[in-house]
Scaffold this motif. Structure first.
Motif, short mmCIF file in Angstrom:
data_model
loop_
_atom_site.label_atom_id
_atom_site.label_comp_id
_atom_site.label_asym_id
_atom_site.label_seq_id
_atom_site.Cartn_x
_atom_site.Cartn_y
_atom_site.Cartn_z
N ARG A 66 46.67 -24.18 -27.09
CA ARG A 66 47.98 -23.57 -27.36
C ARG A 66 48.99 -24.63 -27.84
O ARG A 66 49.83 -24.35 -28.70
CB ARG A 66 48.52 -22.86 -26.11
CG ARG A 66 47.91 -21.50 -25.86
CD ARG A 66 48.70 -20.72 -24.82
NE ARG A 66 48.57 -21.31 -23.50
CZ ARG A 66 47.61 -21.02 -22.63
NH1 ARG A 66 46.68 -20.12 -22.95
NH2 ARG A 66 47.58 -21.58 -21.44
N THR A 67 48.88 -25.83 -27.28
CA THR A 67 49.77 -26.91 -27.74
C THR A 67 49.52 -27.21 -29.21
O THR A 67 50.48 -27.40 -29.98
CB THR A 67 49.54 -28.17 -26.89
OG1 THR A 67 49.87 -27.86 -25.52
CG2 THR A 67 50.40 -29.32 -27.37
N VAL A 106 45.38 -24.78 -22.52
CA VAL A 106 46.69 -25.45 -22.64
C VAL A 106 46.70 -26.34 -23.86
O VAL A 106 47.66 -26.35 -24.65
CB VAL A 106 47.01 -26.26 -21.37
CG1 VAL A 106 48.13 -27.26 -21.63
CG2 VAL A 106 47.38 -25.33 -20.23
N ARG A 151 58.77 -26.85 -32.29
CA ARG A 151 57.61 -25.98 -32.50
C ARG A 151 57.34 -25.77 -33.99
O ARG A 151 58.27 -25.73 -34.80
CB ARG A 151 57.84 -24.63 -31.81
CG ARG A 151 57.76 -24.73 -30.30
CD ARG A 151 57.92 -23.40 -29.62
NE ARG A 151 56.89 -22.42 -29.97
CZ ARG A 151 56.42 -21.49 -29.12
NH1 ARG A 151 56.88 -21.44 -27.89
NH2 ARG A 151 55.51 -20.62 -29.51
N ASP A 171 51.95 -24.56 -22.25
CA ASP A 171 51.58 -25.59 -23.21
C ASP A 171 52.28 -26.88 -22.80
O ASP A 171 53.01 -26.92 -21.82
CB ASP A 171 51.95 -25.18 -24.64
CG ASP A 171 53.44 -24.90 -24.82
OD1 ASP A 171 54.25 -25.80 -24.48
OD2 ASP A 171 53.81 -23.82 -25.28
N ARG A 230 51.17 -24.43 -31.25
CA ARG A 230 52.64 -24.32 -31.22
C ARG A 230 53.35 -25.59 -31.67
O ARG A 230 54.41 -25.52 -32.31
CB ARG A 230 53.08 -23.96 -29.81
CG ARG A 230 52.57 -22.60 -29.37
CD ARG A 230 52.82 -22.36 -27.90
NE ARG A 230 52.30 -21.05 -27.48
CZ ARG A 230 52.24 -20.63 -26.22
NH1 ARG A 230 52.71 -21.41 -25.24
NH2 ARG A 230 51.76 -19.44 -25.93
#
Length: 364
Positions: free
Chosen positions: A280-281, A277, A37, A208, A284
């Motif tokens: 957010r990926t 999704v 991350r 994610d 992160r």
């Protein structure tokens, strides 16, 4: 993580010579940078300047965060027929095989029945006028072919890169200054996203994809620096890249291999669950600059998956044409600090991955 990879192995054992559908995208060793991350990672000290420079010269290709869905990931069982890698018979030196960077000529590549090359209905592709990527997973290996075309003589290619899923690669990947099927030297299949994994992530609150994703930019928007000592034509890259293609933009822009992170306060209002999704990926795990081209993101075609992009409400223009949602621009990203710029010499020095005993026997 380990249970999911083990399931892939079991399913692959059942697919025999056909193409296994609805399988997760292949994963490399969990210690690889793609699975780390970056939402709390330090920003590059010149992040704002690089993003401003990139935005000022057009941002992403076509000025938008568009998605290409032309890539396929094929699964080959034991005993799948193979074709040997051969050179592209054009006679043009620019089409010569990347012999030191890539696997030896005549290396066998499994070709599952009913498979296809990027953007094509089958294994024929005009590799004099396209990238023609071919991605095949077999056992613990990923075969990634650049400029593929299957003929009676063999599998034409300019590069075959093989990646082991039971090994941890060093920071230099397959080798310093070594290309792969992508110009940055990255693996391709593990950095794609497909409808099945996006669907699975929508079933988890705040889900994610758990890995960084691949993106591309026009060469004229990637940093070049003629003052960098040792850099051929001013070409350069940063980790996790190991190679640069033909970057030809202002030195203040983002370099090959750059890892971008979507800003944490980007408003997701108006986007559906699947699009969130992906957003957010990018917040992160970020996205890594893998190659030169126009369409920024690469998702796998839904030809072989259980779920479809239409079912998920995702199309090529979801990030700039979703009514009621804020468009995603290059200015919405930040540059993660992954180390100094590396002068590209094009003198490939191959690396050896470290086999992991934990994953050596079917990822037990």
């Amino acid at each position: 993580m380990r249970g999911r990879v083990r399931w892939i192995w079991i399913t692959l054992g059942l697919c025999l010579n056909g193409i296994a559908s609805a399988l997760p995208l292949p994963q490399l060793h969990p210690g690889s940078p793609w699975y780390q991350r970056v939402d709390q990672a330090a920003l590059h000290p010149n992040s704002a300047t690089m993003i401003s420079t990139l935005s000022g010269i057009g941002g992403f290709g076509n000025g938008r965060l568009q998605i290409d869905f032309s890539m396929y990931v094929l699964y080959a069982g034991t005993g799948t027929p193979t074709q040997p890698i051969i050179e592209i018979p054009s006679g043009n030196p620019d089409d010569a095989y990347y012999e030191f960077d890539c696997e030896p000529l005549n290396s066998p590549v499994p070709l599952p029945a009913g498979g296809a090359i990027e953007g094509q209905p089958g294994y024929s592709c005009d590799n004099l006028d396209g990238d023609c990527h071919l991605l095949v997973v077999q056992g613990n290996e990923i075969f990634e072919v650049y400029r593929a075309n299957v003929t009676a003589q063999g599998l034409e290619s300019q590069c075959l890169a093989r990646w082991r899923m039971d090994a941890l690669y060093p920071a230099t990947g397959r080798g310093e200054h070594c290309t792969s099927a992508d110009a940055a030297g990255f693996p391709m299949a593990p950095l794609l996203f497909n409808a099945d994994e996006v669907f699975a992530a929508t079933q988890v609150p705040d889900g994610d994809l758990g890995h960084a994703i691949r993106f591309i930019l026009p060469n004229a928007r990637m940093a070049r620096d003629d003052s960098l000592p040792g850099a051929v034509l001013g070409r350069l890259y940063v980790r996790p890249a190991t190679h640069a293609g033909g970057p030809n933009g202002p030195s203040g822009s983002v370099p090959y291999g750059v890892r971008l992170r979507l800003r944490a306060d980007f408003p997701m209002t108006g986007y559906n669950a699947a699009a969130q999704v992906l957003l957010r990926t990018m917040q992160r795990y970020g996205m890594v600059l893998a190659d030169g081209g126009t369409v920024a993101l690469t998702g796998e075609s839904d030809r072989y998956t259980t779920h479809s992009w239409a079912e998920l409400g995702i199309d090529t223009r979801v990030f700039d044409l979703t009514a009621g949602a804020q468009k995603v621009f290059a200015s919405d990203f930040q540059v993660i600090d992954t180390g100094p710029r590396i002068a590209e010499t094009y003198d490939c020095i191959r690396s050896e991955p470290q086999l992991d005993a934990l994953f050596a026997n079917g990822f037990e």
